[in-house]
Write an enzyme that holds these catalytic residues in place. Sequence first.
Site, mmCIF file in Angstrom:
data_model
loop_
_atom_site.group_PDB
_atom_site.id
_atom_site.type_symbol
_atom_site.label_atom_id
_atom_site.label_comp_id
_atom_site.label_asym_id
_atom_site.label_seq_id
_atom_site.Cartn_x
_atom_site.Cartn_y
_atom_site.Cartn_z
ATOM 1 N N ARG A 101 115.479 44.252 42.906
ATOM 2 C CA ARG A 101 115.691 45.233 41.835
ATOM 3 C C ARG A 101 117.181 45.208 41.537
ATOM 4 N NH1 ARG A 101 113.552 51.357 41.074
ATOM 5 N NH2 ARG A 101 111.736 50.140 40.505
ATOM 6 N N HIS A 128 109.905 45.332 33.995
ATOM 7 C CA HIS A 128 109.400 45.934 35.225
ATOM 8 C C HIS A 128 107.921 45.516 35.339
ATOM 9 C CE1 HIS A 128 109.118 48.451 38.577
ATOM 10 N NE2 HIS A 128 109.455 49.626 38.081
#
Length: 310
Positions: A101, A128
């Site tokens: 991330r 995402h």
Amino acid sequence: MKNLVSLSNISPKDFQGLIDKAIEIKSRKSMYTRSLFEKSLIMIFQAPSLRTRVSFEVAMTQLHGSAINYYSENSPWGLGKESMEDVARTLSQYCDVISARIYSHSELKKLAKNASVPVINMMTNDGHPCQILGDFLTIQEKLGKTKGLKIAYLGDAENNVTYSLMRACALTGNSLTIACPKNKEYSPKERVVTETKKLAKKYKNKAAVITTDPLKAAKNADVIYTDSWMSYRIPQEEKNRRLKDLKPFQVNKKVFSQAKKTAVFMHCLPAMRGHEVTEEIIDGKKSIVFPQAQNRLHIQKAILMKLLNK
Ligand code: CP
């Protein structure tokens, strides 16, 4: 499927295959308890996380593998002392899967290009994908199908969740209408609009429609989706201005009155009640945000097993 970097790089068959696999794993949990025995996942975090971090770690634990949390701020890469190429080559020798991330999608692409093990995008500025795959698992469970639906997204649309939703709808053949302010700060970037138009054309589907009218977007919708108006990267001093700009795009009773009677409310969380969504909607009967959060666990298992050919 070698990596999960962007939904643009996977086929509609792989997309649906991951959802079907997650349904199977969820319903027959005991069958899969040793599926990732002795496998290890590293999770690199530059941005905060509750759901993604915990669901991946629990997924690895339940499949008898292990997960390592690695916060990048004190890492050689985070301190600008090591290239992502070298991080990829090094981690590939210890771990079976690398997930990250990080804000920069181009750094994530370098990671995927130079790793010899699968790489998972746990969220970048460009997408995402794990979130949206989990969301489509929830849509399948709650609405009985993952195509032919009308999805409305309201609010800040210059963000990774919107971009992955645009890609998913282009892949799967759901109609997506995005309502956001005209200002560039809140609208999908032109390059993502172009990319998703091409993707929709490739699969003979329709690309997302962008409007400034939230009631028009919500008209006859099956799903109304929003995301936080204060994504992780946004400085706190911008809060008041953003809340004012985005106020007309709040998901509330009036917006929901336009949707189908069976419509559901989705939010990837974390949420700011009273801003992008009213309390009565997010905590009301139409909200499926907690089953949505729970399904992150099941889809992470499906993603890990698919990438490790299990
Ligand atoms: N929706 C989501 O990715 O949540 P976290 O930021 O808590 O991981």
